[in-house]
Structure formats: structure tokens, C-alpha cells
Scaffold this motif. Structure first.
Motif, PDB file in Angstrom:
ATOM      1  N   TYR A 108       0.818  -1.362   0.009  1.00  0.00           N
ATOM      2  CA  TYR A 108      -0.008  -0.146  -0.298  1.00  0.00           C
ATOM      3  C   TYR A 108       0.986   0.876   0.233  1.00  0.00           C
ATOM      4  O   TYR A 108       1.925   1.682   1.189  1.00  0.00           O
ATOM      5  N   TYR A 109       0.350   1.721  -1.099  1.00  0.00           N
ATOM      6  CA  TYR A 109       1.354   3.470  -0.739  1.00  0.00           C
ATOM      7  C   TYR A 109       0.566   4.589  -0.572  1.00  0.00           C
ATOM      8  O   TYR A 109      -0.787   4.211  -0.678  1.00  0.00           O
ATOM      9  N   VAL A 110       1.089   4.797   1.150  1.00  0.00           N
ATOM     10  CA  VAL A 110       0.011   5.514   1.877  1.00  0.00           C
ATOM     11  C   VAL A 110       0.520   6.652   2.137  1.00  0.00           C
ATOM     12  O   VAL A 110       1.512   7.279   2.015  1.00  0.00           O
ATOM     13  N   THR A 111      -0.488   7.642   1.831  1.00  0.00           N
ATOM     14  CA  THR A 111      -0.609   8.965   1.696  1.00  0.00           C
ATOM     15  C   THR A 111      -1.509   9.658   2.626  1.00  0.00           C
ATOM     16  O   THR A 111      -2.729   9.227   2.997  1.00  0.00           O
ATOM     17  N   PHE A 112      -1.170  11.078   2.682  1.00  0.00           N
ATOM     18  CA  PHE A 112      -2.633  11.460   3.138  1.00  0.00           C
ATOM     19  C   PHE A 112      -4.668  11.678   2.810  1.00  0.00           C
ATOM     20  O   PHE A 112      -4.701  11.302   4.000  1.00  0.00           O
ATOM     21  N   TYR A 113      -4.537  11.012   1.291  1.00  0.00           N
ATOM     22  CA  TYR A 113      -5.834  11.093   0.818  1.00  0.00           C
ATOM     23  C   TYR A 113      -5.962   9.467   1.323  1.00  0.00           C
ATOM     24  O   TYR A 113      -7.169   9.739   1.216  1.00  0.00           O
ATOM     25  N   GLU A 114      -5.435   8.628   1.525  1.00  0.00           N
ATOM     26  CA  GLU A 114      -6.313   6.970   1.329  1.00  0.00           C
ATOM     27  C   GLU A 114      -5.643   7.144   3.595  1.00  0.00           C
ATOM     28  O   GLU A 114      -5.471   5.862   4.181  1.00  0.00           O
ATOM     29  N   TYR A 115      -6.152   8.043   4.239  1.00  0.00           N
ATOM     30  CA  TYR A 115      -6.237   7.675   6.001  1.00  0.00           C
ATOM     31  C   TYR A 115      -7.383   6.846   5.692  1.00  0.00           C
ATOM     32  O   TYR A 115      -7.239   5.816   6.707  1.00  0.00           O
ATOM     33  N   ASN A 116      -8.077   6.911   5.034  1.00  0.00           N
ATOM     34  CA  ASN A 116      -9.608   5.591   5.390  1.00  0.00           C
ATOM     35  C   ASN A 116      -8.516   4.718   4.411  1.00  0.00           C
ATOM     36  O   ASN A 116      -9.201   3.378   4.954  1.00  0.00           O
TER      37      ASN A 116
END
Length: 557
Positions: A108-116
Motif C-alpha cells: 500500500y502506498y500510503v498518503t494523506f489522501y489514503e487515511y480512510n
């Protein structure tokens, strides 16, 4: 009363010994959250909250598993449980701490937009541990009473924790008002975590039975299940049967209306079935024998409606998640009809949750694949696809336009894995040049409203969106960051009180001829506070802003 109190004290001491590692992680969690609430730790250390919290559930699972398999002595069991839980806690703490720049084992590439998305993975992991814990708690001796005992214990623990919190909060308020005025909000937060996490989970641990424990279900609980919930369930089933009969008579399928009620009926069936396993009265026996068959027409009708809806609008993560829980409910339903071991559905549920949330077949990837397939299907039907290049068309039907727009906009905002084809088209904002028609500004993809609607000629719309995926937000010099979604134009949180009405109106005036703005947008309230906008949406009606919502990262020094 004295005997009961002595018995409780003995069980409490036993639970401290039995779940020693769990109590250690409970203390770690409380200390970490208190330090965060009191600003002794900064926003990056919030990852400790996630790590220690999941460690609580992992330690419970490991302890129960070792007890079930009789692998180690009590002392070795707690050591092994602590080590395994610590490893998992460190893993999640590192994952959260390294946001948003790092990859998590390339999954998983985790960014601020993928907190959910990350939160879904995190809490699904906890849900899996709960399912497995229940699975390993089942023995032949307690298979008919365990579920009722656990639900009763969780309910009573929650009630006691709530009463304790309310009582302590009243005392603190009285002290603040009558004796020494003070800021009480942080005290309330600390009390809430003490009562609803430490006390609540401690009481639940006390009630977790051993293999040879005698389980007694109190009479009041049986009365609630048999005399209140069971009749209400039968009424709901009757209403749903009347609704199905209405559909057959009128030959009209009002898609979407039955889904929530059918899901509640399925949930109610599973809950009642597990609670009535030990009951031998006439009505309970009839329910256990025929209740599953009564649910079959309702489930079939629900699945037909779901198929029609998905065929028209495609999959989204919310719909896949809903399907996941329906599948789990059907597993319990089939198990009840076949009279198999009652603990097996909990293991199957854990596997299903893993597949839909933690594997490459997760709800985001499945939804993206489905929406991409819908988009490509329409493009091919209209001869608009040449290799991986889209050829715009001026002869699209309204239905095809709706599919293209809904799929495109979903893929723009969704998380999960996306093909190179999708990545290439979502970067293009000029949809008229891409597809041959301009997207309607009023269209908003929603899981709760799929139908298309048309904009009022007297209303103008403003939309800003910038995706920070793969980009860094500079937080140098700032110690705190809050992810906020706000309705209206005012911010009144975290010590900030500002109305952005004029700022938004100026944005509209300077960009009214642009469809959707996509650029970095920041606003410095003062030298210590900065706003980083990720989305802004509002309408202009009679030269006034209305229906305003916006998403921001609030940075504070």
C-alpha cells in the motif's frame, strides 16, 4: 453482596494473571494517549496510539489461542503473548509514523489522501483478531452459551463504564463550578479513555471464560432476547414478506428500498440464532428450526436488487463492504440450516474480511477494476477506444454520458491500485476534449444517490480539488496537523476562529471561467497557522455563497 464482591475480586486477580500482557498494553495505551492529549508528544507520535491499541487485541488473541492449544504454562504464555503483540504494535507504529512518504512492504502506498483506506485495513485487522478470538473460545462444553455470555458481558461492561464516566464527569464539573474554576475538556477526554478503554476492556477480560468455566445466562437477558427482540424480528420479517408480495402483485421493482431492512433482518437473524442456541422452549425451537428458511426469500430479493443496482452504477468500496457483510451473514444462515459447528462461521468471517480488506482483492482494487471495466465497455461500444487512446465522440447517449462521468469521477477520487490507462485519463481535467462532452458541474459521485440531476441556470458552481498523492506537504516548523472536513465557510476548531467567506468569493471571482481548479492552495492565518486546502465546493446563488464544504490540513506551530 459481600460474597459477590469477593468472587469478583478473585476473578479480577485471575484475569490479571491470565491476561498480564493485555493489561500491560492497556497501560501503554493510556500513557501514550494522555501524553498526546497533554501535548507532551507531537503529531508524529500519534502512531503510538495505533500501535498500543492493536497490541491489546493481539495479546488477547494470542493468550486465548495458547490456552486453547495448551502449548505453554501461564508464565510462558504471557511472555510469548507480549513479544508477539509488541512486534505487531511496533509494525503499526512504524507504518503510521512514516506517513506519507514510505511504502508499506510494497502493498500500500500510503498518503494523506489514503487515511480512510489505511484505517479500514487497521480496523479490519482488529476485527479479524476478534473473530479469531471468539473462534478459539468455543469449546464443545460452551458452544450453546458462549455468544450470549460475551454479548451480555460487553453490554454490562459498557453500561458500568458509562455510569462511571458520567458520575466522575459530574464530580469534576461540580468541583470546577463550585470550588476551583479550571479547564475541564482535557480532564473529560482523559476520563473517557480511562472508563471506556481501560475499565471497559478490563471488565470484559474478567468475563472471558475458560474451557471448564460454568456459564450462566441471567434471566433478564433471556427475557430481552425472547420476549422483546424475537417478536420485533418476526414483525420485521412479516413487513418484508408483505413488501415482496407487493412487488409480485405490482411487478414493480423499486431498487434500493429493501436493502437496509433486509440487511438488518439478516443481522437480527444471526444475532438471535446465536443467542437462542441454549433455549429449549417452543418458540425458540421453532425459530432455530425454520428461521433460516424464512430468510431465504428475503435474501434472494435483496441480491436481485443489489445486482440491478450494481449493473446500473457499478461497484464502490461502500457497496463491496456491504456485500462482504451480507456474505458473512449468509455463511451464518447456511450454517444454521445445515446444523454445523457454530464456531466455523467466525473463522470463515475472518478469512473473508482478510480477503476483502488486506489482500490484493480488497474493496478498493475490486471497485477500481469494476469502474474501469464499465468505462472501457462504454468506450468500446461507441468506438472511442483506439489502443489505449480515447477518441472523443459527439454522438453519446445520455445514459453513456452518465456511465462515463460516474466511472471517471469515481476513479479520480478513489484509493487503491489503478491501471496505467486509468492513471493517464484521470490526469486530464478537460473532459470535453477527452470524451466529447463537458461533465455536469453539479454531478457528485455518491454511494447514496446514483441518479443524474441537472443544474439550475440561475446557480453557478465553484469546485477546487488537489490530490496530494505522491506529493509532500511541507510541515517544517509546525508541530501539529489536523485533517478537517468542514461545512460552511467558518473554521471554529483547535483555537482557530475565522470566516473564509471573502477568501472563497475572491477565488470564485478570479477563477469563474475554469471548470475545476487543480493547484496547490494555501492560506496563512498568521505566522503560526497555515491552511492547506485539498478541496472546496460551493454554489453561488444571487451573488451569495451557499452549500459550502471544504477539506483542509490545518498546520499549527
Amino acid at each position: 453482596m459481600k460474597v459477590n464482591l469477593q468472587s469478583f475480586n478473585l476473578r479480577l486477580k485471575e484475569s490479571y494473571t491470565r491476561f498480564c500482557s493485555t493489561f500491560i498494553f492497556l497501560l501503554f495505551y493510556l500513557i501514550a494517549t494522555y501524553l498526546l492529549d497533554l501535548d507532551f508528544l507531537n503529531i508524529k507520535h500519534y502512531s503510538l496510539y495505533y500501535g498500543f491499541f492493536i497490541g491489546i487485541f493481539i495479546s488477547i488473541l494470542v493468550n486465548i489461542f495458547i490456552e486453547n492449544k495448551k502449548i505453554y504454562s501461564n508464565k510462558k504464555k504471557n511472555i510469548v503473548s507480549f513479544i508477539i503483540s509488541l512486534i505487531v504494535s511496533v509494525f503499526w507504529s512504524v507504518v503510521m509514523y512514516r506517513l506519507p512518504q514510505e511504502r508499506v512492504f510494497n502493498l500500500y502506498y500510503v498518503t494523506f489522501y489514503e487515511y480512510n483506506r489505511l484505517n479500514l485495513v487497521y480496523y479490519s485487522f482488529i476485527l479479524i483478531t476478534i473473530c479469531l478470538s471468539i473462534y478459539f473460545l468455543y469449546y464443545k462444553e460452551n458452544e450453546k452459551t458462549l455468544f450470549s455470555h460475551l454479548i451480555k458481558s460487553v453490554t454490562i461492561s459498557g453500561f458500568i463504564s458509562t455510569i462511571l464516566f458520567i458520575g466522575m464527569a459530574v464530580c469534576i464539573t461540580a468541583f470546577s463550578v463550585l470550588i476551583l474554576p479550571m479547564e475541564t475538556i482535557y480532564i473529560y477526554v482523559i476520563l473517557a479513555k480511562l472508563c471506556f478503554i481501560f475499565v471497559n476492556i478490563s471488565l470484559i477480560l474478567v468475563s472471558i471464560p475458560k474451557k471448564d468455566s460454568e456459564i450462566i445466562i441471567p434471566k433478564f437477558y433471556k427475557v430481552i432476547i425472547k420476549n422483546i427482540l424475537l417478536p420485533l424480528f418476526i414483525v420485521l420479517i412479516g413487513i418484508l414478506y408483505v413488501y415482496i408480495l407487493k412487488i409480485i402483485i405490482t411487478l414493480n421493482l423499486p431498487v434500493g428500498e429493501i436493502n437496509i431492512f433486509a440487511s438488518l433482518a439478516l443481522l437480527g437473524f444471526v444475532f438471535l440464532y446465536l443467542n437462542l442456541l441454549n433455549e429449549e422452549d417452543k418458540y425458540s425451537m421453532l425459530y432455530k428450526q425454520y428461521g433460516g428458511y424464512l430468510m431465504i426469500p428475503i435474501i434472494i430479493t435483496q441480491l436481485i436488487f443489489i445486482y440491478i443496482r450494481l449493473n446500473a452504477y457499478g461497484l464502490t468500496e461502500t457497496r463491496v463492504l456491504s456485500l462482504m457483510f451480507i456474505i458473512i451473514g449468509i455463511i451464518f444462515l447456511v450454517n444454521s440450516i445445515m446444523k454445523k459447528n457454530i464456531k466455523n462461521p467466525f473463522l470463515i468471517a475472518a478469512v473473508i474480511i482478510f480477503i476483502f480488506t488486506l489482500s490484493p482483492l480488497n474493496i478498493y482494487n475490486i471497485s477500481n477494476f469494476n469502474q474501469e471495466s464499465r468505462l472501457i465497455s462504454v468506450l468500446k461500444k461507441n468506438d472511442m477506444l483506439k489502443g489505449n487512446e480515447i477518441v472523443k465522440s459527439n454522438n453519446l447517449s445520455d445514459e453513456d454520458k452518465q456511465i462515463i462521468q460516474s466511472s471517471h469521477q469515481y476513479l479520480v477520487h478513489s484509493a487503491g491500485k489503478k491501471s496505467d490507462f486509468v492513471k493517464s485519463i484521470i490526469e486530464k481535467t478537460d473532459t470535453e476534449n477527452l470524451y466529447g462532452f463537458k461533465f455536469k458541474e453539479t454531478y457528485e459521485f455518491s454511494d447514496f444517490r446514483d441518479e443524474e440531476y441537472y443544474e439550475d441556470e440561475n446557480i453557478e458552481y465553484f469546485s477546487f480539488y488537489h490530490d496530494y498523492e505522491g506529493e509532500e506537504i511541507s510541515i517544517k516548523g509546525y508541530s501539529k496537523m489536523y485533517d478537517l472536513w468542514i461545512e460552511g465557510t467558518k473554521i471554529n476548531q483547535y483555537g482557530i476562529n475565522i470566516d473564509l467567506y471573502d477568501y472563497f468569493y475572491d477565488l470564485y471571482e478570479n477563477n469563474k471561467n475554469i471548470g475545476t481548479i487543480d493547484k496547490k492552495l494555501t492560506y496563512d492565518i498568521d505566522k503560526n497557522t497555515r491552511i492547506v486546502f485539498t478541496s472546496i465546493d460551493f454554489s453561488i446563488e444571487e451573488e451569495n455563497i451557499s452549500d459550502c464544504t471544504f477539506s483542509i490540513y490545518l498546520l499549527k506551530k
